[in-house]
Design a protein around this motif. Structure first.
Motif, short mmCIF file in Angstrom:
data_model
loop_
_atom_site.label_atom_id
_atom_site.label_comp_id
_atom_site.label_asym_id
_atom_site.label_seq_id
_atom_site.Cartn_x
_atom_site.Cartn_y
_atom_site.Cartn_z
N MET A 1 8.25 -27.55 -5.11
CA MET A 1 8.01 -26.40 -4.24
C MET A 1 9.27 -26.01 -3.48
O MET A 1 9.55 -24.84 -3.29
N SER A 2 10.04 -27.00 -3.04
CA SER A 2 11.19 -26.67 -2.20
C SER A 2 12.23 -25.83 -2.94
O SER A 2 12.89 -25.00 -2.33
N ARG A 3 12.38 -26.04 -4.24
CA ARG A 3 13.35 -25.24 -4.98
C ARG A 3 12.91 -23.78 -5.09
O ARG A 3 13.71 -22.91 -5.40
N GLU A 4 11.66 -23.55 -4.83
CA GLU A 4 11.16 -22.17 -4.81
C GLU A 4 11.89 -21.36 -3.74
O GLU A 4 12.07 -20.15 -3.88
N GLN A 5 12.32 -22.02 -2.68
CA GLN A 5 13.08 -21.33 -1.63
C GLN A 5 14.38 -20.76 -2.19
O GLN A 5 14.81 -19.67 -1.79
N LEU A 6 15.01 -21.48 -3.11
CA LEU A 6 16.24 -20.97 -3.73
C LEU A 6 15.94 -19.77 -4.61
O LEU A 6 16.71 -18.80 -4.64
N ARG A 7 14.82 -19.81 -5.30
CA ARG A 7 14.42 -18.66 -6.13
C ARG A 7 14.11 -17.44 -5.26
O ARG A 7 14.44 -16.31 -5.62
N LYS A 8 13.50 -17.69 -4.10
CA LYS A 8 13.21 -16.58 -3.17
C LYS A 8 14.51 -15.99 -2.64
O LYS A 8 14.63 -14.76 -2.52
N ALA A 9 15.48 -16.84 -2.32
CA ALA A 9 16.78 -16.34 -1.85
C ALA A 9 17.45 -15.52 -2.94
O ALA A 9 18.02 -14.46 -2.67
N ALA A 10 17.37 -15.98 -4.19
CA ALA A 10 17.95 -15.23 -5.32
C ALA A 10 17.27 -13.87 -5.46
O ALA A 10 17.94 -12.85 -5.69
N ALA A 11 15.96 -13.84 -5.30
CA ALA A 11 15.23 -12.58 -5.40
C ALA A 11 15.64 -11.62 -4.28
O ALA A 11 15.79 -10.41 -4.51
N LYS A 12 15.84 -12.16 -3.08
CA LYS A 12 16.30 -11.31 -1.96
C LYS A 12 17.70 -10.75 -2.24
O LYS A 12 17.99 -9.61 -1.89
N ASP A 34 22.63 -15.45 -9.28
CA ASP A 34 22.68 -16.25 -10.50
C ASP A 34 22.94 -17.72 -10.16
O ASP A 34 22.29 -18.61 -10.71
N ARG A 35 23.87 -17.97 -9.24
CA ARG A 35 24.16 -19.36 -8.83
C ARG A 35 22.92 -20.04 -8.25
O ARG A 35 22.63 -21.19 -8.57
N LEU A 36 22.19 -19.32 -7.41
CA LEU A 36 21.00 -19.91 -6.80
C LEU A 36 19.92 -20.20 -7.83
O LEU A 36 19.27 -21.24 -7.78
N ARG A 37 19.74 -19.29 -8.79
CA ARG A 37 18.76 -19.54 -9.85
C ARG A 37 19.15 -20.76 -10.67
O ARG A 37 18.29 -21.59 -11.01
N LYS A 38 20.43 -20.88 -10.97
CA LYS A 38 20.89 -22.05 -11.73
C LYS A 38 20.69 -23.33 -10.93
O LYS A 38 20.30 -24.36 -11.48
N MET A 39 20.96 -23.28 -9.64
CA MET A 39 20.74 -24.45 -8.79
C MET A 39 19.27 -24.83 -8.77
O MET A 39 18.92 -26.01 -8.82
#
Length: 87
Positions: A1-12, A34-39
């Motif tokens: 779940m926590s990595r979902e925060q990185l996906r949300k940041a990438a979407a923003k 792109d970096r955040l999605r890869k992370m």
């Protein structure tokens, strides 16, 4: 779940691309997203240093993005950082 925060940041970051007319800023936003999605998708999650670099770079776009956009992106990254051991 926590990595979902990185996906949300990438979407923003992707959303922010719609609000800029500057090609260089658009390219930077795409790169950071792109970096955040890869992370988020990497087997070994990102470390504090990589996340700090991204938040620093996003904050440097202050004149190109709305302050509220920057704060939302940084908030998502920081929410993930709270789950990372270390510093």
């Amino acid at each position: 779940m926590s990595r979902e925060q990185l996906r949300k940041a990438a979407a923003k970051l992707e959303d922010a691309r719609e609000h800029t007319d500057d090609a260089e800023t658009d390219e930077q936003l795409a790169e950071y997203a792109d970096r955040l999605r890869k992370m988020a998708d990497a087997e070994d999650g990102p470390d504090h240093g990589g996340l700090a670099r991204i938040t620093h770079n996003v904050r440097e776009l202050e004149g190109d993005l709305e302050a509220s956009e920057i704060e939302q992106i940084v908030a998502h990254v920081n929410a993930y950082r709270e789950t990372v051991e270390g510093v």
